[in-house]
Motif scaffolding. Sequence first.
Motif, PDB file in Angstrom:
ATOM      1  N   ARG A 160       1.350  19.421 -17.365  1.00  0.00           N
ATOM      2  CA  ARG A 160       1.165  20.049 -16.047  1.00  0.00           C
ATOM      3  C   ARG A 160       1.460  21.543 -16.084  1.00  0.00           C
ATOM      4  N   ARG A 210       8.357  10.630 -22.308  1.00  0.00           N
ATOM      5  CA  ARG A 210       7.127  10.601 -21.544  1.00  0.00           C
ATOM      6  C   ARG A 210       7.135  11.711 -20.491  1.00  0.00           C
ATOM      7  N   ASN A 211       8.289  11.893 -19.857  1.00  0.00           N
ATOM      8  CA  ASN A 211       8.373  12.967 -18.861  1.00  0.00           C
ATOM      9  C   ASN A 211       8.202  14.340 -19.498  1.00  0.00           C
ATOM     10  N   ALA A 269       4.452  14.729 -20.037  1.00  0.00           N
ATOM     11  CA  ALA A 269       3.724  14.905 -18.780  1.00  0.00           C
ATOM     12  C   ALA A 269       3.988  16.289 -18.190  1.00  0.00           C
ATOM     13  N   ASP A 286      -2.120  15.819 -27.866  1.00  0.00           N
ATOM     14  CA  ASP A 286      -1.568  16.276 -26.592  1.00  0.00           C
ATOM     15  C   ASP A 286      -0.739  17.536 -26.793  1.00  0.00           C
TER      16      ASP A 286
END
Length: 777
Positions: free
Chosen positions: A275, A267-268, A271, A310
């Motif tokens: 960013r 997940r990191n 994310a 994504d």
Amino acid sequence: DVADLPGVPDWLPGHLRAEGIEELYPPQAEAVESGVTEGGNIVAAIPTASGKTLVAELAMLSAVARGGKALYIVPLRALASEKQAEFEQFEQYGLSVGVSTGNYESDGGWLGDKDIVVATSEKVDSLVRNDAPWLEDLTCVVSDEVHLVDDGQRGPTLEVTLAKLRRLNPDLQTVALSATIGNAEELAEWLDAELVDSDWRPIELQKGVHYGQALHLEDGSQQRLAVQNSEKPTAAVVRDTLQDDHGEDGEVTEEGGSTLVFVNSRRNAEAAAGRLASTVRPHLSGDEKGQLEGIAADIRDVSDTETSDDLADAVADGAAFHHAGLARGHRELVEQAFQDRLVKVVCATPTLAAGVNTPSRRVVVRDWRRYDGSAGGMAPLSVLEVHQMMGRAGRPGLDPYGEAVLVASSHDELDELFERYVWADPEPVRSKLAAEPALRTHILATVSSGFARSRTELLEFLEQTLYASQTDQGGRLERVVDDVLTYLERNGFLEVNAGELDATSLGHTVSRLYLDPMSAAEIVDGLEYWARHAGEPEASDEPVDATADGAFSTASELAEETEADPEDISALGLYHLVSRTPDMYQLYLRSGDREEYEMELYEREAELLGPTPSEFEDERFEDWLSALKTARLLEDWASEVDEETITERYGVGPGDIRGKVETAQWLLGAAESLAGEVDSDAARAISQARIRVEHGVREELVDLAGVRGVGRKRARRLFEAGIGDRAELRDAAKPVVLAALRGRRKTAENVLENAGHRNPSMEGVEPDPDVEVHEES
Ligand code: ADP
């Protein structure tokens, strides 16, 4: 000089020169001096990206030149195809290369003709268990990333496998490649090998720590970064790396480069990539944007999920994430785009450090702790892991040097990270063989395949492992071995008579199936439970019968007399059974899941093949619920729920679905064999459940989905057009088939051909307008 290598085939020097390799790197030269091209055993402990692969190739090619045969053991399945592609360049000189992964139960007979075979350690172990005859012809084995013998999960398999191969053929040349570790000489001693222990690198590496808008490097220097307002440290490093350096007269002295960012969870990774995309985007040229759009479209084509979207969005902006939850096609596209310098930053979990060759100008190790279930919380990464990640910094020939930094948020942490990682030496590697689950599996296999016929022989064999060479607690190995022998005997896998050991028929089957004996015991118990309880009326607290002497017998006692009905076994029950074995990596329960799956449990308890543990047995109950969650995922998949819904519902990536499905397929196949072994009537139901999970379809589509090129979505459309199975597909009117396949002629022809149609041509056929075709639901 590559012209002066003893023992290598004549064509090799020319080949190496054509590859731009004129001279060996110093550690490679040392390996040659130690006899790697002349059959000598070598342990080479050298840093990432310092040319270990060529050491392996020198050993294998010279072994083949002497008429032998070589095996290359990879630590990860994902690396097998990469190595295969690398070794296939030698096919032009008449060598043959084979790769063997997956499918644990065969002896891989066709591999017998290959000069070089690539396989994972699990696969090699299983080949040994299945008596693959060609293993005795091996003259050279290379073990890549041998420091992974330290891994609690997979290390013991590697360790035992190497010991077995060396016992099968005492003259076997053993070449072990390792990262730099604290005790390489112990590995060398264990393998009777010469040690090449070096920290030479082809390109200079500066390790350091990012703190307070500057990189603090190990040589004492500091590099200030021009930080934009409220920019996070990682973004500042990425942006700084992207910018060209200019000399005093303004000309570009060094072109901007790429950054690899290591984080601690998928997940990191996702994310962070999202960013950092906004950091990268302003630096892309128009041409790069165009090419990246193309790659993003390819990524969307790989699968139809949120992860895919994504990833595509990030890649269009020159950023990407990389973790084991990605589909293989995704991983390949990302790695290629990074190597082509189109993607400027990749945010990865540590899998990428484990061997995929993706060097980068800078590396940021953003997280130095990660969640560790056995520690019950966050635990620091090992020095070895951090150094391997850092070793990816610097691309030979492209960068003047590489820089790799950790990230500190306080001055104290800056000092701590220097102590803990930058200046620290990697840990020593320790054998994990004495752990019981490992010994359980390997002792059964060792007895079953005839490596040891008595307790004494077994202990003698285990003496050849790294564990034995490292332990100084006399008697410990013997005690654990005796515990394991007792377990195996009690569960009917082994017979022990006056120190003689024999595997039972069940034991042989379990070993060949490559199951953890504990998984097999769980499955056998589940099948027996079902045989006792199938056909049982709904559980009730009321006594249902009073016998003559006044004692009550309950519903379940009554049911024990009734024959089990194979139709009664639910797919969910079987999925739950295999999901609770130690061979299935279960889904975690997230917050809120517990209530949901407790409800689910009480609704569907009757379908499960075993008694629900009491809620007071906290750990077992939790495990039971996680298995239920995993089983529900499999049930959804086998009920044609679409991938996207599943990824959202269970919080997993598309690669995880594939992983669970493959494991379930294997375990259900094994359960089918076990059912035969213990005379259970469940085999047919198990086979049905297995095929459903394999194709991801409900029962009525099992036959259709088995036609190559059909798959779950097309099977459903064909079914809705009135085509029920393979035979009906052959006889169906072509316009109907074409309409059901949404007018795709090529697809329709393929499908008909695979179904055994004699004339699959769709020329001149028009789709039947009366067939209604639903878009994806
Ligand atoms: P490792 O396996 O140690 O991580 P690799 O074997 O992938 O590293 O080597 C890294 C790169 O160095 C490869 O691109 C390889 O072609 C190149 N290389 C290896 N040996 C030499 C050499 N002697 N001279 C020049 N390049 C080399």
